[in-house]
Write a protein that holds these residues in place. Structure first.
Motif, mmCIF file in Angstrom:
data_model
loop_
_atom_site.group_PDB
_atom_site.id
_atom_site.type_symbol
_atom_site.label_atom_id
_atom_site.label_comp_id
_atom_site.label_asym_id
_atom_site.label_seq_id
_atom_site.Cartn_x
_atom_site.Cartn_y
_atom_site.Cartn_z
ATOM 1 N N GLN A 173 71.812 -2.155 -8.677
ATOM 2 C CA GLN A 173 70.860 -3.397 -8.685
ATOM 3 C C GLN A 173 69.607 -3.251 -7.689
ATOM 4 N N ILE A 174 68.426 -3.557 -7.840
ATOM 5 C CA ILE A 174 67.350 -3.403 -7.264
ATOM 6 C C ILE A 174 66.710 -4.804 -6.551
ATOM 7 N N ARG A 175 66.538 -4.955 -5.695
ATOM 8 C CA ARG A 175 65.904 -6.015 -5.042
ATOM 9 C C ARG A 175 64.279 -5.616 -4.696
ATOM 10 N N LEU A 176 63.451 -5.761 -5.581
ATOM 11 C CA LEU A 176 62.080 -5.231 -5.229
ATOM 12 C C LEU A 176 61.199 -6.064 -4.329
ATOM 13 N N LEU A 177 61.084 -5.688 -3.312
ATOM 14 C CA LEU A 177 60.029 -6.332 -2.240
ATOM 15 C C LEU A 177 58.836 -6.165 -2.527
ATOM 16 N N PRO A 178 57.737 -7.028 -1.618
ATOM 17 C CA PRO A 178 56.484 -6.745 -1.806
ATOM 18 C C PRO A 178 56.093 -5.343 -0.980
#
Length: 485
Positions: A173-178
């Protein structure tokens, strides 16, 4: 592969996926405009076999017609094009027939973008997808299934924490942040946009590190000119983004917007009970879910005050664009071009910029820890407030407390200024009171270091050598070696 700015950890994970000898089910989530689709398309441009993007608020029939059109692009030209499936179960059977021969010899990727929108009410999409993965896709060693969504709270609830057919089925899983400040600077360089760090910081304070927002900046513009054009001119890109942003992510988004507005009006933050009282809400589970959804989507963050427990958590609005919109864009929609040039450097902006800078420093905590030389030390970060203990003493507030595992505590003053900061003698008493009150009220036995985090440094820090133990400029926040929180 197209150039991908930053995203070092994500790129390493995706590279590992290419090499794995087993099927992969990958969830990618993060707020709108943050670059999720670009990351997947760019990295897997040679492996991407099938892609579909869910339609917002579309019927089951419309979603299935869209599926047929997307699948038709995957079918070889000499093969018969698929018909519109009647159900999602039929749709996934069609997909299997198309994929089977094409993944026999090499790794291929299928990409479901805006995955939550495919799961329209009573559509049967999720049971069909679960069946597709469990009964067939999970056994295909050359298949990578990527599901992506901007509704981060939905992705967490329905995919990451799934208790049904996808329970414990995710492989990555990847939580892509700014972007961080370092990535933002790198992004501008890649666009041949020449801006110094103070200019980059000003832009970041107005729109955060959202790539699609940053893409609107033009070469040769100052930060003030860019913000004026992007945020205040007629039909400008960010004038109406606020309502679109929240309504595209959340059902009943008005509740989320109300909380965001309440927090914007209280930069120091509000407790859960204070939010309920301010908005006259019910104290039931609805408020908890809304706060969780805003937190998971990266718009707000909860902080536990030093020495307190989680029930005393304070929520703060941390999304730079939302803060800027509610403070300046929303009240000034009519004046048009030149508005920001007039507002810039007003007393209102100077006050707001201090809070905005504090928020950015808190987000770049790992960069600050690296500057302190304590990256390898376990720490807990918090805020602290104390009322005046008597008529002769003042209360105090510290917006960043770093409680270290080596029996030390760092407390920071964070000041945004257009030039080198000069600390007046009159401020010394306030600093001494703040440090003494912190030690007194918390009862800590640890060594307490007072530090300053400023844009261009403290000119007369040597005059306070016995009081100020660390002072850093904005440059440490641009450290590219560590990730953004």
């Amino acid at each position: 592969m197209e150039e991908i700015i930053g995203r070092a950890e994500e790129l390493q994970l995706l590279a590992d996926i290419k090499k794995t000898p087993a099927a992969e089910l990958v969830a990618v989530y993060g707020r709108r405009r943050v670059g999720k689709t670009y990351l997947i398309r760019s990295f897997f441009e040679n492996e991407l076999l099938f892609e579909i993007s869910g339609l917002h608020n579309a019927s089951l029939q419309e979603q299935l017609e869209n599926f047929k059109d997307c699948l038709s692009q995957t079918v070889p030209k000499h093969k018969k094009k698929p018909a519109i499936p009647e159900t999602w179960l039929q749709a996934f059977q069609q997909l299997i027939r198309v994929l089977q021969p094409q993944i026999a010899r090499r790794k291929k990727v299928i990409f479901f973008d805006e995955f939550p929108w495919l799961d329209s009410p009573r559509s049967g999409f999720m049971p069909a997808f679960e069946n597709f993965w469990n009964s067939w896709a999970s056994r295909q060693k050359n298949l990578v299934v990527i599901i992506c969504g901007s509704a981060a709270s939905w992705m967490i609830r329905k995919i990451v924490n799934n208790r049904g057919g996808l329970h414990n089925r995710l492989t990555r899983q990847i939580r892509l942040l700014p972007f961080s400040l370092a990535e933002t600077e790198q992004f501008f360089r890649a666009q041949a946009i020449k801006l110094d760090r103070y200019q980059v910081l000003q832009l970041y304070m107005a729109m955060g590190g959202v790539p699609q927002y940053l893409k609107q900046v033009k070469r040769g513009e100052s930060a003030i000119q860019a913000i004026d054009r992007i945020c205040f001119t007629k039909d400008s890109y960010l004038t109406n983004e606020f309502s679109n942003l929240y309504r595209s992510l959340f059902d009943n988004a008005q509740h989320h917007i109300s909380i965001v507005k309440a927090l914007a009006g209280k930069p120091s933050g509000l407790t859960r009970n204070a939010i309920i009282h301010t908005l006259r809400l019910s104290s039931g589970g609805g408020i908890t879910q809304t706060l969780d959804e805003l937190t998971e989507s990266g718009f707000i963050k909860s902080y536990i005050p030093f020495g307190k427990t989680v029930k005393n958590s304070i929520y703060k609005l941390t999304d730079e664009y939302s803060l800027f919109y509610l403070k300046f864009i929303a009240p000034n929609k009519r004046p048009g071009k030149g508005t920001w040039i007039k507002l810039f450097n007003t007393a209102s902006w100077k006050s707001w910029s201090g809070y905005a800078f504090e928020g950015i420093c808190q987000k770049h905590l790992e960069q600050l820890k690296a500057a302190l030389g304590i990256s390898g030390i376990h720490t807990q970060e918090s805020i602290w407030r104390a009322t005046a203990p008597g008529a002769t003493r003042q209360g105090a507030q510290i917006d960043l407390v770093i409680d270290r595992n080596d029996r030390c505590i760092n407390i920071f003053e964070m000041k945004f200024a257009a030039s080198t900061l000069v600390i007046p003698r009159s401020y010394r008493a306030s600093l001494l009171n703040k440090q003494a009150l912190f030690i007194e009220t918390t009862g800590t036995k640890k060594t307490v270091f007072l530090g300053f985090m400023t844009t261009f440094g403290v000119k007369n820090a040597a005059d306070y050598a016995g009081l100020i133990q660390h002072q850093f400029t904005m440059d440490v926040l641009f450290n590219a070696a560590v990730a953004l929180l």
